[in-house]
Write an enzyme that holds these catalytic residues in place. Structure first.
Site, PDB file in Angstrom:
ATOM      1  N   HIS A   1       0.823  -1.226   0.000  1.00  0.00           N
ATOM      2  CA  HIS A   1       0.000   0.000   0.000  1.00  0.00           C
ATOM      3  C   HIS A   1       0.850   1.267   0.000  1.00  0.00           C
ATOM      4  O   HIS A   1       0.335   2.373  -0.059  1.00  0.00           O
ATOM      5  CB  HIS A   1      -1.011   0.011   1.153  1.00  0.00           C
ATOM      6  CG  HIS A   1      -0.456  -0.389   2.472  1.00  0.00           C
ATOM      7  ND1 HIS A   1       0.215   0.510   3.284  1.00  0.00           N
ATOM      8  CD2 HIS A   1      -0.442  -1.568   3.125  1.00  0.00           C
ATOM      9  CE1 HIS A   1       0.591  -0.127   4.389  1.00  0.00           C
ATOM     10  NE2 HIS A   1       0.205  -1.383   4.318  1.00  0.00           N
TER      11      HIS A   1
ATOM     12  N   HIS B   1       7.666   7.259   3.984  1.00  0.00           N
ATOM     13  CA  HIS B   1       6.926   6.597   2.915  1.00  0.00           C
ATOM     14  C   HIS B   1       6.181   7.661   2.121  1.00  0.00           C
ATOM     15  O   HIS B   1       6.213   8.847   2.484  1.00  0.00           O
ATOM     16  CB  HIS B   1       5.942   5.566   3.503  1.00  0.00           C
ATOM     17  CG  HIS B   1       4.911   6.193   4.355  1.00  0.00           C
ATOM     18  ND1 HIS B   1       5.102   6.430   5.713  1.00  0.00           N
ATOM     19  CD2 HIS B   1       3.702   6.727   4.054  1.00  0.00           C
ATOM     20  CE1 HIS B   1       4.041   7.043   6.195  1.00  0.00           C
ATOM     21  NE2 HIS B   1       3.184   7.250   5.217  1.00  0.00           N
TER      22      HIS B   1
ATOM     23  N   HIS C   1       2.613   8.785  -0.537  1.00  0.00           N
ATOM     24  CA  HIS C   1       1.261   8.574  -1.045  1.00  0.00           C
ATOM     25  C   HIS C   1       1.210   9.281  -2.398  1.00  0.00           C
ATOM     26  O   HIS C   1       1.774  10.371  -2.546  1.00  0.00           O
ATOM     27  CB  HIS C   1       0.212   9.176  -0.105  1.00  0.00           C
ATOM     28  CG  HIS C   1       0.268   8.618   1.284  1.00  0.00           C
ATOM     29  ND1 HIS C   1      -0.572   7.614   1.729  1.00  0.00           N
ATOM     30  CD2 HIS C   1       1.099   8.901   2.339  1.00  0.00           C
ATOM     31  CE1 HIS C   1      -0.276   7.322   2.987  1.00  0.00           C
ATOM     32  NE2 HIS C   1       0.740   8.082   3.380  1.00  0.00           N
TER      33      HIS C   1
ATOM     34  N   GLU D   1      -2.465  13.395   0.457  1.00  0.00           N
ATOM     35  CA  GLU D   1      -3.509  13.105   1.469  1.00  0.00           C
ATOM     36  C   GLU D   1      -4.082  14.414   1.996  1.00  0.00           C
ATOM     37  O   GLU D   1      -5.298  14.627   1.992  1.00  0.00           O
ATOM     38  CB  GLU D   1      -2.905  12.272   2.598  1.00  0.00           C
ATOM     39  CG  GLU D   1      -2.401  10.894   2.094  1.00  0.00           C
ATOM     40  CD  GLU D   1      -2.627   9.785   3.080  1.00  0.00           C
ATOM     41  OE1 GLU D   1      -1.921   9.756   4.103  1.00  0.00           O
ATOM     42  OE2 GLU D   1      -3.538   8.965   2.841  1.00  0.00           O
TER      43      GLU D   1
ATOM     44  N   HIS E   1       5.739  11.377   3.800  1.00  0.00           N
ATOM     45  CA  HIS E   1       5.534  11.378   5.255  1.00  0.00           C
ATOM     46  C   HIS E   1       6.775  10.875   5.973  1.00  0.00           C
ATOM     47  O   HIS E   1       7.240   9.761   5.717  1.00  0.00           O
ATOM     48  CB  HIS E   1       4.341  10.477   5.620  1.00  0.00           C
ATOM     49  CG  HIS E   1       3.023  11.070   5.250  1.00  0.00           C
ATOM     50  ND1 HIS E   1       1.855  10.335   5.135  1.00  0.00           N
ATOM     51  CD2 HIS E   1       2.690  12.347   4.951  1.00  0.00           C
ATOM     52  CE1 HIS E   1       0.867  11.126   4.805  1.00  0.00           C
ATOM     53  NE2 HIS E   1       1.339  12.361   4.688  1.00  0.00           N
TER      54      HIS E   1
ATOM     55  N   THR F   1      -3.124   7.881   8.841  1.00  0.00           N
ATOM     56  CA  THR F   1      -4.077   7.986   7.719  1.00  0.00           C
ATOM     57  C   THR F   1      -4.393   6.624   7.121  1.00  0.00           C
ATOM     58  O   THR F   1      -5.095   6.519   6.107  1.00  0.00           O
ATOM     59  CB  THR F   1      -3.518   8.873   6.585  1.00  0.00           C
ATOM     60  OG1 THR F   1      -2.356   8.217   6.043  1.00  0.00           O
ATOM     61  CG2 THR F   1      -3.154  10.257   7.090  1.00  0.00           C
ATOM     62  N   THR F   2      -3.860   5.558   7.741  1.00  0.00           N
ATOM     63  CA  THR F   2      -4.222   4.195   7.333  1.00  0.00           C
ATOM     64  C   THR F   2      -4.532   3.408   8.605  1.00  0.00           C
ATOM     65  O   THR F   2      -4.097   3.815   9.696  1.00  0.00           O
ATOM     66  CB  THR F   2      -3.053   3.486   6.615  1.00  0.00           C
ATOM     67  OG1 THR F   2      -2.013   3.248   7.583  1.00  0.00           O
ATOM     68  CG2 THR F   2      -2.513   4.316   5.470  1.00  0.00           C
TER      69      THR F   2
HETATM   70  N1  LIG Z   1       0.313   7.680   6.625  1.00  0.00           N
HETATM   71  S1  LIG Z   1       0.804   7.921   8.123  1.00  0.00           S
HETATM   72  O1  LIG Z   1       2.053   8.664   8.133  1.00  0.00           O
HETATM   73  O2  LIG Z   1      -0.295   8.534   8.875  1.00  0.00           O
HETATM   74  C1  LIG Z   1       1.121   6.374   8.892  1.00  0.00           C
HETATM   75  C2  LIG Z   1       2.323   6.155   9.552  1.00  0.00           C
HETATM   76  C3  LIG Z   1       2.568   4.920  10.172  1.00  0.00           C
HETATM   77  C4  LIG Z   1       1.581   3.932  10.118  1.00  0.00           C
HETATM   78  B1  LIG Z   1       1.825   2.571  10.782  1.00  0.00           B
HETATM   79  O3  LIG Z   1       3.078   2.249  11.227  1.00  0.00           O
HETATM   80  O4  LIG Z   1       0.833   1.660  10.898  1.00  0.00           O
HETATM   81  C5  LIG Z   1       0.369   4.147   9.451  1.00  0.00           C
HETATM   82  C6  LIG Z   1       0.140   5.390   8.823  1.00  0.00           C
HETATM   83 ZN   LIG Z   2       1.523   8.347   5.204  1.00  0.00          ZN
END
Ligand SMILES: NS(=O)(=O)c1ccc(B(O)O)cc1
Ligand SMILES: [Zn+2]
Length: 263
Positions: free
Chosen positions: A65, A94, A96, A106, A119, A205-206
């Site tokens: 993802h 990572h 998006h 996002e 991010h 956000t996931t």
């Molecule tokens: N997309 S996000 O930066 O909000 C984010 C960061 C970490 C995790 B995770 O480690 O599950 C999920 C979303």
């Molecule tokens: Zn993210």
């Protein structure tokens, strides 16, 4: 498992993750800069301070993802300043992105989406309640994490991000990872002054969508070339299709306010 298709995308996440619909500090949000609920200038907000020594050992992973760069445990990269009262440790970064240049980020600014968003994920390393990233995520602490968000826009090739975008073809298949060859200088990717940003209390956000994130989203986008954007769009999601649009739509602000470090 969750994803971004019709069958398992953001509108279905509430089934396994009720907070998706019941949460009052969900992310991302649309950053509105004028009118009633707009971001309010806060003159007390200081520049964000990052100490990112070049990473020497890291893994670059396609988790189906997103693509994620995670240094080995020994990394000493830290974050402080801005709206933060504590020091945070770097965990991973990572991205998006969308399948065309009019979508992908996002966060939005007055409804505008950028083609991608970077991010940088950190966790509060000074809390007495947890001593690892995973514990921080599960801690219910409202500021257990701090994520720095940078918009990407299409323009000149980004030489600092080239080592990352050149690696995307090596992690085309979901679940594949490579050990990052050589050193990576994340600091070189960022603007040298981290002064102009929006900040607000939000969530991952996931899934698990934990409401433990102090968000800092920078006003100035980072430029990448069309070819670099296209490289993201060739990464597969594990179902034989490219990851197309791994971004969650904006969530309701509820009673939250957004602060801006600039006028
Ligand atoms: N997309 S996000 O930066 O909000 C984010 C960061 C970490 C995790 B995770 O480690 O599950 C999920 C979303
Ligand atoms: Zn993210």
């Amino acid at each position: 498992p969750w994803g971004y298709s019709k069958e398992n995308g953001p509108a279905t996440w509430h089934k396994d993750c009720p907070i998706a619909n019941t949460g009052v500090r969900q992310s991302p949000i649309d950053l509105i800069t004028t009118g009633q609920t707009c971001a309010k200038y806060d003159s007390n907000l200081k520049p964000v301070i990052v100490s990112y020594p070049a990473f020497s050992e890291a893994t670059f992973l396609n988790n189906g993802h997103s693509v994620q760069f995670q240094p080995s445990a020994g990394n000493l990269s830290e974050l402080s300043g801005g709206p933060l009262t504590k020091k945070y440790k770097f965990e991973q970064f990572h991205f998006h992105w969308g399948n065309n240049d009019s979508e992908g980020s996002e966060h939005r600014v007055n409804g505008k989406m950028y083609p991608a968003e970077l991010h940088l994920v950190h966790w509060n390393s000074e809390s007495p309640n947890f001593s690892s990233f995973q514990e921080a995520v599960g801690s219910n602490d409202p500021h257990a994490l701090c994520v720095l968000g940078f918009f990407l826009k299409v323009g000149a090739e980004n030489a600092s991000l080239k080592p990352i975008t050149d690696l995307l073809s090596k992690v085309k298949n979901a679940g594949s990872s490579v050990s990052f060859p050589g050193k990576f200088d994340l600091k070189a990717v960022l603007p040298e002054t981290l002064t102009d940003y929006y900040t607000y209390d939000g969530s991952l956000t996931t899934p698990p969508l934990a409401e433990c994130v102090k968000w800092i989203v920078f006003k100035e986008p980072i430029e990448v070339s069309t070819a670099q954007m296209e490289a993201f769009r060739a990464v597969d999601d594990g179902h034989g299709k490219p990851i197309t649009g791994n971004y969650r739509p904006p969530c309701p602000l509820h009673t939250r306010t957004v602060a801006a470090s600039f006028k």
